[in-house]
Scaffold this active site. Structure first.
Site, short mmCIF file in Angstrom:
data_model
loop_
_atom_site.label_atom_id
_atom_site.label_comp_id
_atom_site.label_asym_id
_atom_site.label_seq_id
_atom_site.Cartn_x
_atom_site.Cartn_y
_atom_site.Cartn_z
N TYR A 1 -6.54 7.43 -7.69
CA TYR A 1 -5.07 7.40 -7.69
C TYR A 1 -4.49 8.79 -7.98
O TYR A 1 -3.56 9.23 -7.32
CB TYR A 1 -4.63 6.39 -8.76
CG TYR A 1 -3.15 6.12 -8.85
CD1 TYR A 1 -2.51 5.32 -7.89
CD2 TYR A 1 -2.38 6.61 -9.90
CE1 TYR A 1 -1.15 5.05 -7.99
CE2 TYR A 1 -1.04 6.33 -10.00
CZ TYR A 1 -0.42 5.55 -9.05
OH TYR A 1 0.92 5.27 -9.15
N SER B 1 3.46 10.37 -8.77
CA SER B 1 3.28 9.78 -10.11
C SER B 1 2.99 10.87 -11.12
O SER B 1 2.39 11.91 -10.78
CB SER B 1 2.11 8.80 -10.10
OG SER B 1 1.78 8.41 -11.41
P1 NAD Z 1 4.28 -2.60 -6.98
O1 NAD Z 1 2.86 -3.01 -6.91
O2 NAD Z 1 5.26 -3.46 -7.68
O3 NAD Z 1 4.82 -2.30 -5.51
C1 NAD Z 1 4.07 -1.60 -4.57
C2 NAD Z 1 4.57 -1.97 -3.20
O4 NAD Z 1 3.77 -1.33 -2.21
C3 NAD Z 1 4.47 -3.46 -2.94
O5 NAD Z 1 5.64 -3.87 -2.27
C4 NAD Z 1 3.29 -3.58 -2.01
O6 NAD Z 1 3.33 -4.70 -1.16
C5 NAD Z 1 3.46 -2.29 -1.22
N1 NAD Z 1 2.26 -1.92 -0.50
C6 NAD Z 1 1.01 -1.81 -1.01
N2 NAD Z 1 0.17 -1.49 -0.01
C7 NAD Z 1 0.91 -1.40 1.12
C8 NAD Z 1 0.61 -1.09 2.46
N3 NAD Z 1 -0.65 -0.81 2.84
N4 NAD Z 1 1.60 -1.09 3.38
C9 NAD Z 1 2.86 -1.38 3.00
N5 NAD Z 1 3.21 -1.67 1.73
C10 NAD Z 1 2.23 -1.68 0.82
O7 NAD Z 1 4.28 -1.15 -7.61
P2 NAD Z 1 5.46 -0.21 -8.10
O8 NAD Z 1 5.24 0.02 -9.53
O9 NAD Z 1 6.78 -0.71 -7.64
O10 NAD Z 1 5.04 1.12 -7.33
C11 NAD Z 1 5.83 1.71 -6.31
C12 NAD Z 1 5.36 3.15 -6.15
O11 NAD Z 1 5.59 3.86 -7.35
C13 NAD Z 1 3.87 3.27 -5.87
O12 NAD Z 1 3.63 4.33 -4.97
C14 NAD Z 1 3.29 3.65 -7.23
O13 NAD Z 1 2.09 4.31 -7.12
C15 NAD Z 1 4.41 4.50 -7.77
N6 NAD Z 1 4.42 4.63 -9.23
C16 NAD Z 1 4.56 3.53 -10.02
C17 NAD Z 1 4.57 3.70 -11.40
C18 NAD Z 1 4.74 2.55 -12.34
O14 NAD Z 1 4.60 2.79 -13.55
N7 NAD Z 1 5.06 1.37 -11.91
C19 NAD Z 1 4.40 4.97 -11.94
C20 NAD Z 1 4.25 6.05 -11.12
C21 NAD Z 1 4.26 5.87 -9.75
#
Ligand code: NAD
Length: 247
Positions: A156, A143
């Site tokens: 985080y 991220s």
């Molecule tokens: P989201 O909450 O929509 O999806 C996260 C996914 O991870 C979900 O499917 C959830 O069920 C799964 N998950 C959580 N804990 C888990 C576990 N213990 N075992 C298996 N699966 C698990 O979030 P997102 O925005 O799609 O995020 C996806 C990735 O991208 C994450 O690593 C997040 O940190 C990263 N990210 C997101 C953003 C953003 O702005 N959305 C920005 C930077 C990084």
């Protein structure tokens, strides 16, 4: 360019948000996708059906990747189902935001376990299989917060910065093999993770993004596809997809 037809990928947290977009993008390029979920079983089943209806191949596996035995079970299930493993996308992630003074030990450990330790848990059993691929790919979804830090996100940002260091060190160790290791650092992407932020604060965030909008999950997915298809000489890198938020 690598032909991805018939290659096998695991996408952790692959049922919703960015993970779902990655699963769809890979599947539409001929990759057999093992779509991992923890609790989103309905979303996972629906996405498998959608991918199959579009002529792709996908298989949903429940596992909490923050638990090493479950991550091993996931990798074993993928190899049993499809006989090989070429791509591992460590996408599962959570936030538990609070200022450091109010941060509980539980929320410190939980965020480190899901966002950082999960990659150790999946890569350890996956590496022997990835090493047999002619184009092994490990892609860790970090991220922008791991690069810049953010108020209320010590847990985080520590996890996501840790993932970047892990990526670089492992890339060095594997550089003489066919396995590349890279991180993607998304900025703010329109998923439930960002939509949970209060609207007023979201407005303040958009104002700070040079391109003045949130990113789309598909824009991260295309970064993953690029690394898989065209990334043979790219390893140990951070691919920043953030609308110019950090340069
Ligand atoms: P989201 O909450 O929509 O999806 C996260 C996914 O991870 C979900 O499917 C959830 O069920 C799964 N998950 C959580 N804990 C888990 C576990 N213990 N075992 C298996 N699966 C698990 O979030 P997102 O925005 O799609 O995020 C996806 C990735 O991208 C994450 O690593 C997040 O940190 C990263 N990210 C997101 C953003 C953003 O702005 N959305 C920005 C930077 C990084």
């Amino acid at each position: 360019m690598i032909n991805l037809n018939g290659k096998v990928a695991i996408v952790t947290g692959g049922a919703v948000g960015i993970g779902a977009a990655i699963s769809k993008e890979l599947a539409s390029n001929g990759v057999k996708v093992v779509l991992n979920y923890n609790s989103s079983s309905k979303a996972a089943e629906d996405l498998v059906a959608q991918i199959q209806a579009n002529g792709g191949e996908a298989y949903a596996v429940q596992a909490d990747v923050s638990v090493s035995e479950e991550a091993t079970k996931l990798v074993n299930a993928a190899v049993e189902k499809y006989g090989r493993l070429d791509i591992l996308v460590n996408n599962a992630g959570i936030t538990r935001d609070s200022s450091f003074k109010k941060l509980s030990e539980e929320n410190w450990r939980k965020v480190i376990d899901v966002n950082l330790n999960s990659s150790y848990n999946t890569i350890s059993p996956a590496l022997p299989h990835l090493s047999e691929s002619d184009a092994g790919r490990i892609i860790n979804i970090s991220s922008v917060i791991g690069q810049t830090g953010a108020f209320g996100q010590t847990n985080y940002s520590a996890a996501k910065a840790g993932l970047i260091g892990f990526t670089k060190s492992l890339a060095l160790e594997l550089a003489k093999t066919n396995v590349t290791v890279n991180a993607i650092c998304p900025g703010f992407i329109e998923t439930s993770m960002v939509l949970e932020i209060p609207e007023e604060i979201r407005g303040q965030i958009v104002a700070k993004i040079p391109q003045k909008r949130f990113g789309h999950p598909e824009e991260i997915a295309r970064g993953v596809l690029f690394l898989c298809k065209d990334g043979a000489y790219i390893t140990g890198q951070q691919l920043n997809i953030n609308g110019g938020l950090a340069m």
